[in-house]
Design a protein around this motif. Structure first.
Motif, PDB file in Angstrom:
ATOM      1  N   LYS A  15       0.809  -1.215   0.000  1.00  0.00           N
ATOM      2  CA  LYS A  15       0.000   0.000   0.000  1.00  0.00           C
ATOM      3  C   LYS A  15       0.844   1.267   0.000  1.00  0.00           C
ATOM      4  O   LYS A  15       0.478   2.260  -0.620  1.00  0.00           O
ATOM      5  N   GLU A  16       1.961   1.243   0.688  1.00  0.00           N
ATOM      6  CA  GLU A  16       2.819   2.442   0.754  1.00  0.00           C
ATOM      7  C   GLU A  16       3.364   2.798  -0.622  1.00  0.00           C
ATOM      8  O   GLU A  16       3.490   3.974  -0.970  1.00  0.00           O
ATOM      9  N   PHE A  18       1.853   2.153  -3.514  1.00  0.00           N
ATOM     10  CA  PHE A  18       0.732   2.768  -4.233  1.00  0.00           C
ATOM     11  C   PHE A  18       0.577   4.226  -3.808  1.00  0.00           C
ATOM     12  O   PHE A  18       0.407   5.111  -4.640  1.00  0.00           O
ATOM     13  N   GLN A  19       0.631   4.438  -2.509  1.00  0.00           N
ATOM     14  CA  GLN A  19       0.453   5.789  -1.975  1.00  0.00           C
ATOM     15  C   GLN A  19       1.524   6.728  -2.540  1.00  0.00           C
ATOM     16  O   GLN A  19       1.221   7.841  -2.957  1.00  0.00           O
ATOM     17  N   ASP A  20       2.773   6.289  -2.576  1.00  0.00           N
ATOM     18  CA  ASP A  20       3.855   7.124  -3.103  1.00  0.00           C
ATOM     19  C   ASP A  20       3.656   7.428  -4.581  1.00  0.00           C
ATOM     20  O   ASP A  20       3.883   8.563  -5.024  1.00  0.00           O
ATOM     21  N   ILE A  22       0.789   7.473  -6.219  1.00  0.00           N
ATOM     22  CA  ILE A  22      -0.372   8.354  -6.350  1.00  0.00           C
ATOM     23  C   ILE A  22      -0.010   9.779  -5.953  1.00  0.00           C
ATOM     24  O   ILE A  22      -0.344  10.737  -6.655  1.00  0.00           O
ATOM     25  N   VAL A  23       0.693   9.945  -4.841  1.00  0.00           N
ATOM     26  CA  VAL A  23       1.089  11.282  -4.390  1.00  0.00           C
ATOM     27  C   VAL A  23       1.954  11.971  -5.450  1.00  0.00           C
ATOM     28  O   VAL A  23       1.791  13.157  -5.724  1.00  0.00           O
ATOM     29  N   TYR A  26      -0.454  12.439  -8.874  1.00  0.00           N
ATOM     30  CA  TYR A  26      -1.752  13.097  -8.725  1.00  0.00           C
ATOM     31  C   TYR A  26      -1.779  14.506  -9.332  1.00  0.00           C
ATOM     32  O   TYR A  26      -2.691  14.832 -10.096  1.00  0.00           O
ATOM     33  N   GLN A  48      -9.803  10.507  -9.896  1.00  0.00           N
ATOM     34  CA  GLN A  48     -10.021   9.366  -9.007  1.00  0.00           C
ATOM     35  C   GLN A  48     -10.238   8.081  -9.812  1.00  0.00           C
ATOM     36  O   GLN A  48      -9.688   7.030  -9.463  1.00  0.00           O
TER      37      GLN A  48
END
Length: 179
Positions: A15-16, A18-20, A22-23, A26, A48
């Protein structure tokens, strides 16, 4: 940020990672979609959707190929926008069901059809590879990659063919050959 390792981690479900990703992407995606839509709410929804599709399809991205991850992400965003346009197309009504405006102007339609015919003839006057690339890009809405695969050439070659063909068409328009 080591993008390749983040992608590999995301493909393993971290998940981390993915988060990186996306951040990082974005702002690019949301600005791109805002430029296309000129509607902040719609661009937010499409952004989204883009990242939902990215998360669901991350396994399909091949880090060993030459395709940049950024290109893949922006292609997803563009396709989300095109999907939105297709979904929001108004239904076609039969001639009897249509409310024709009082200012219905047959002359404008005839002129538009004549211009379309002249444009078609001008397109036919281009070298075949330029005309085909323009038709595939703008009529069939294929990506540069899809067109390149079809002609077994590089996407940059396709882009060049489209650019050169469009330049020739514009020159003909300016000289009044299409009007």
């Amino acid at each position: 940020m080591n993008e390749r390792s983040l992608i590999l981690k995301a493909q393993k479900g971290e998940k981390e990672a993915f988060q990186d990703l996306i951040v990082f992407y974005y702002p690019y995606v949301s600005k791109f979609l805002f430029k296309l839509t000129n509607d902040s709410s719609l661009s937010e929804d499409l952004t989204q959707d883009t990242f939902v599709k990215l998360i669901r399809g991350i396994d399909r991205f091949d880090v060993r190929k030459k395709t940049a991850f950024s290109t893949w992400v922006m292609t997803i965003a563009k396709n989300c926008y095109l999907d939105f346009l297709r979904r929001s197309k108004p239904e076609t009504l039969s001639f009897e069901e249509q409310d024709l405006p009082s200012s219905f102007d047959v002359q404008d339609r005839v002129l538009n059809r004549m211009q379309a015919e002249k444009l078609k003839k001008a397109l036919e006057s281009l070298p075949p590879e330029q005309a085909a690339a323009i038709r595939l890009k703008y009529c069939e809405q294929q990506t540069l990659r899809e067109i390149a695969d079809r002609f077994s050439c590089d996407p940059k070659t396709v882009k060049s063919r489209i650019h050169n063909g469009m330049t020739k068409l514009r020159k003909k328009l300016k000289r009044g050959l299409l009007l």
